[in-house]
Write a protein that holds these residues in place. Sequence first.
Motif, mmCIF file in Angstrom:
data_model
loop_
_atom_site.group_PDB
_atom_site.id
_atom_site.type_symbol
_atom_site.label_atom_id
_atom_site.label_comp_id
_atom_site.label_asym_id
_atom_site.label_seq_id
_atom_site.Cartn_x
_atom_site.Cartn_y
_atom_site.Cartn_z
ATOM 1 N N GLN A 250 -40.135 25.835 -8.855
ATOM 2 C CA GLN A 250 -39.015 26.752 -8.971
ATOM 3 C C GLN A 250 -39.081 27.433 -10.334
ATOM 4 O OE1 GLN A 250 -36.081 23.510 -7.736
ATOM 5 N NE2 GLN A 250 -35.091 25.342 -6.909
ATOM 6 N N TYR A 251 -38.630 28.665 -10.391
ATOM 7 C CA TYR A 251 -38.675 29.324 -11.684
ATOM 8 C C TYR A 251 -37.458 28.950 -12.514
ATOM 9 C CZ TYR A 251 -36.164 33.080 -9.049
ATOM 10 O OH TYR A 251 -35.308 33.807 -8.267
ATOM 11 N N ALA A 252 -37.638 29.027 -13.833
ATOM 12 C CA ALA A 252 -36.614 28.564 -14.771
ATOM 13 C C ALA A 252 -35.460 29.549 -14.841
ATOM 14 C CB ALA A 252 -37.228 28.375 -16.158
ATOM 15 N N ALA A 253 -34.286 29.022 -15.184
ATOM 16 C CA ALA A 253 -33.102 29.866 -15.343
ATOM 17 C C ALA A 253 -33.366 30.924 -16.406
ATOM 18 C CB ALA A 253 -31.903 29.013 -15.728
ATOM 19 N N GLY A 254 -33.042 32.165 -16.078
ATOM 20 C CA GLY A 254 -33.219 33.255 -17.025
ATOM 21 C C GLY A 254 -34.624 33.796 -17.105
ATOM 22 N N ALA A 255 -35.559 33.221 -16.355
ATOM 23 C CA ALA A 255 -36.939 33.682 -16.410
ATOM 24 C C ALA A 255 -37.070 35.039 -15.728
ATOM 25 C CB ALA A 255 -37.854 32.674 -15.733
ATOM 26 N N ALA A 465 -36.935 33.774 1.147
ATOM 27 C CA ALA A 465 -38.128 33.068 0.674
ATOM 28 C C ALA A 465 -38.249 33.112 -0.839
ATOM 29 C CB ALA A 465 -39.372 33.676 1.322
ATOM 30 N N ILE A 466 -37.750 34.182 -1.459
ATOM 31 C CA ILE A 466 -37.774 34.282 -2.923
ATOM 32 C C ILE A 466 -36.628 33.482 -3.529
ATOM 33 C CG2 ILE A 466 -37.597 35.884 -4.865
ATOM 34 C CD1 ILE A 466 -38.686 38.059 -2.868
ATOM 35 N N ALA A 467 -35.432 33.652 -2.974
ATOM 36 C CA ALA A 467 -34.238 33.026 -3.549
ATOM 37 C C ALA A 467 -34.273 31.510 -3.458
ATOM 38 C CB ALA A 467 -32.993 33.556 -2.852
ATOM 39 N N ALA A 468 -35.045 30.955 -2.513
ATOM 40 C CA ALA A 468 -35.126 29.501 -2.390
ATOM 41 C C ALA A 468 -35.661 28.849 -3.662
ATOM 42 C CB ALA A 468 -36.020 29.135 -1.205
ATOM 43 N N TRP A 469 -36.427 29.593 -4.444
ATOM 44 C CA TRP A 469 -37.048 29.038 -5.653
ATOM 45 C C TRP A 469 -36.204 29.286 -6.902
ATOM 46 C CZ3 TRP A 469 -41.851 26.562 -5.112
ATOM 47 C CH2 TRP A 469 -42.453 26.695 -3.856
ATOM 48 N N ALA A 470 -35.047 29.921 -6.745
ATOM 49 C CA ALA A 470 -34.226 30.290 -7.896
ATOM 50 C C ALA A 470 -33.325 29.138 -8.324
ATOM 51 C CB ALA A 470 -33.368 31.503 -7.549
ATOM 52 N N ALA A 472 -29.827 27.224 -9.469
ATOM 53 C CA ALA A 472 -28.557 27.224 -8.750
ATOM 54 C C ALA A 472 -27.647 28.380 -9.151
ATOM 55 C CB ALA A 472 -27.839 25.897 -8.970
ATOM 56 N N ASP A 473 -27.663 28.752 -10.423
ATOM 57 C CA ASP A 473 -26.713 29.758 -10.902
ATOM 58 C C ASP A 473 -27.353 31.128 -11.094
ATOM 59 O OD1 ASP A 473 -28.331 29.022 -12.961
ATOM 60 O OD2 ASP A 473 -26.732 28.756 -14.440
ATOM 61 N N ASP A 474 -28.535 31.338 -10.510
ATOM 62 C CA ASP A 474 -29.270 32.585 -10.735
ATOM 63 C C ASP A 474 -29.277 33.429 -9.468
ATOM 64 O OD1 ASP A 474 -30.975 34.625 -11.369
ATOM 65 O OD2 ASP A 474 -32.538 33.366 -12.227
ATOM 66 N N LEU A 475 -28.553 34.539 -9.498
ATOM 67 C CA LEU A 475 -28.578 35.508 -8.407
ATOM 68 C C LEU A 475 -29.052 36.862 -8.925
ATOM 69 C CD1 LEU A 475 -25.319 34.745 -6.378
ATOM 70 C CD2 LEU A 475 -27.669 34.396 -5.648
ATOM 71 N N SER A 476 -29.866 36.834 -9.973
ATOM 72 C CA SER A 476 -30.300 38.086 -10.595
ATOM 73 C C SER A 476 -31.349 38.805 -9.765
ATOM 74 C CB SER A 476 -30.864 37.802 -11.994
ATOM 75 O OG SER A 476 -31.975 36.907 -11.904
ATOM 76 N N GLY A 477 -32.078 38.069 -8.940
ATOM 77 C CA GLY A 477 -33.103 38.684 -8.110
ATOM 78 C C GLY A 477 -32.640 38.806 -6.674
ATOM 79 N N PRO A 478 -33.572 39.002 -5.743
ATOM 80 C CA PRO A 478 -33.201 39.045 -4.328
ATOM 81 C C PRO A 478 -32.505 37.747 -3.924
ATOM 82 C CG PRO A 478 -35.480 39.745 -4.653
ATOM 83 C CD PRO A 478 -35.022 39.176 -5.954
ATOM 84 N N ALA A 479 -31.549 37.860 -3.036
ATOM 85 C CA ALA A 479 -30.797 36.686 -2.597
ATOM 86 C C ALA A 479 -30.442 36.848 -1.137
ATOM 87 C CB ALA A 479 -29.533 36.509 -3.439
ATOM 88 N N CYS A 480 -30.207 35.722 -0.499
ATOM 89 C CA CYS A 480 -29.844 35.760 0.912
ATOM 90 C C CYS A 480 -28.900 34.624 1.280
ATOM 91 C CB CYS A 480 -31.102 35.702 1.787
ATOM 92 S SG CYS A 480 -30.781 35.901 3.537
ATOM 93 N N GLY A 481 -29.337 33.377 1.103
ATOM 94 C CA GLY A 481 -28.567 32.235 1.571
ATOM 95 C C GLY A 481 -27.211 32.102 0.926
#
Length: 699
Positions: A250-255, A465-470, A472-481
């Motif tokens: 998973q990518y780091a918060a703020g990355a 598929a992208i947001a699954a790796w984000a 918990a508090d990061d919605l800066s990129g694509p999101a769905c769930g």
Amino acid sequence: MRIELRDGVLHTDGAPGLLATADYPYYRDHPSVWRERLRTLRDATGIRVVTSYFPWRHHQPDPDTPPDFTGATRPDRDLLGYLRICQELGLSVIAKPGPFIHAETNYGGLPDWICPLNNDQVEPSLDARGHTVRWSGSRRGADGKVERWPLPAPLGAHFASRVGDWLRAVGKEVLQATTAPDGPVVLVQIANEGLFTDGALPLWAYDYSTPGLDFFRAGLREHYGSLDAYNEIHGTDHADWTGIEPPREQYAAGAAVGLGEQLAYADWGRYQADLLAEAYHTWTEALGPSVPVLVNLNPPAGEHHALDDWLARVRPERWNGIEYGFTNWMGVVSTSRDAHARYVVAAKRAPGPNLEENWGFSELYDRAYAAGATSFHQSLLALAAGATGINVYTGVATSGWGDDLDIMHAAPYPDCPPIDAQGRATAKAGTVRMLADFFDAHGAEFLAARPATGPTWGLYAPYAAIAAWAPADDLSGPACGRPLRAFHERMRSEGRDYRILDLESAAPGLLAEHPHLVLHGGAFMHAHVQQLLADHLAAGHRVELTGDVPHLDERLRPCALLADALRAAAPAEAAVDPGPVRVLTGHADAYWRTVGPGPDSTSDSGYLTVLVQSDNEGPVTIALSLGERAATVTVESAQGGAAVLRIADGELDDFLVTGLNAYLASAVTPAVTLDGHAVRADVPSDLARVRGVLRTLTH
């Protein structure tokens, strides 16, 4: 007899019907009681379709001996005899040959000899860290706990070969002789809740084995066409496809996650979906059934990323003939908002039946299931949310298995089903009977009725598929769930129902049935999806987009089709349409489905489902639009109970309502009222009117 599944609905000789089923694990009982248990299940519950797993480990414990389906090696392996009894009793069967079944059996029903620990030709499934993916085995360790054994890689050559042998044997020796119209088998379920009860696991949980990654890279080659195209789009310089590694962390918060990296996550999500499709089709081809095949996906799990994991992996539109079904094992929905949301999403993802509803297990899962009201509530919720069938799992308690099948659980299995271990009908049998009788009378009409829905969630799976790796508090990129979960809560608070539409596979004409689409955006989106949404806006419909507006296509080329259409569209009205059904008093959810040729606003016939929450106090009052008339419906039900009402030409017709929930010590004299016309029981009980005949069940 011609058996078909159309849009998830079972059709027999062209006639649609709601699929009401109950599971019986014949392999856990002695053959001497099979006939009696099945007869009692049929007569006490009204169920006419039985579901049964065929455990591979039970029928073929020795790799060098063919599977036993006749009882030649042991009487409880006489599967053909069991199916013959079903046919003689007038029961249809959904056959479930796995290869993995779960069902609380050792090693999920796989034979010990296919485990990588016992067979070095079998490659294990691996997670992102290279660790083996494990499941409970069939022996206890020195600490007394059941050992966790590695699971096979689903696409491994030796495992695939032996699975093919097993399924071909089932197809040739069992299904050919027992499939409708000459036999009782009307449907086949392949696999279990994904492949190995893994449909809800994180995207990094599997399968990073060599055969899995070979399939992943083959998919990349097919999708991108050439390595040069892949490198250009992803900003990489790989010299060979084998150099491409999947995401593992998973990518780091703020990355800052670059677009090439986002596409890599989307690629892995597509692989997860294709892995399910590949296994489903390969296994079905080996089985060779002549009746429809369906699967039973488990609903999303509860972690912050879990809804995205599930939405990225579960892509029924890619299964090409394999039909969707789902299960429910995530908690008591009348108590937990989280369980409710996940259950509803599973029911709405695609049309199909609920193939496992917990009616029998309280000690193993939650004590609330000791009361039939809990499962009754959940079965009605499934149907209200979009399911085309219900299941009683399991219908019968069993007590005749050995340690070779299950070393983990003591008899009876399960502890509180409709038919107990002595073959006696329990109070739950009467509750199931009410459901079965009501939907035997009205199921086809119920399924044909139009749900009264508001906005539709537009699912764009690459974002999941992208947001699954984000974090918990990061919605800066694509999101769905997570935006979908917020949308679900918004619709619930507004008293509105909704649908889910897969945008990648949607045809232009289909979008017209969804005049108000809601979705969360990202930097890129398939050009054809952008065009669909742009055309939708141009036709005067509404697209409500949160997050980023896409400005690139799926190959990261400039594409502003949707952005331009949003700018050109007339401003959307802020007013909220309350819809035709609103809960005025009480803590409950209400769903309305209309019957008749006219639009929803002119219909005064339909089905009202009322789901009463466990903390509700007092009657539930509902405002309902019946054509030009504003009607008032009152339901008096037990806490955690539910009701379904058929309203015909503006008048109350048949109905079901629960007044008893022993787990919550809630006992209510049940009643339903439509504009002052009330039907009430005399004592605390469950109350039903089916085909005009009133009945009570006092348990």
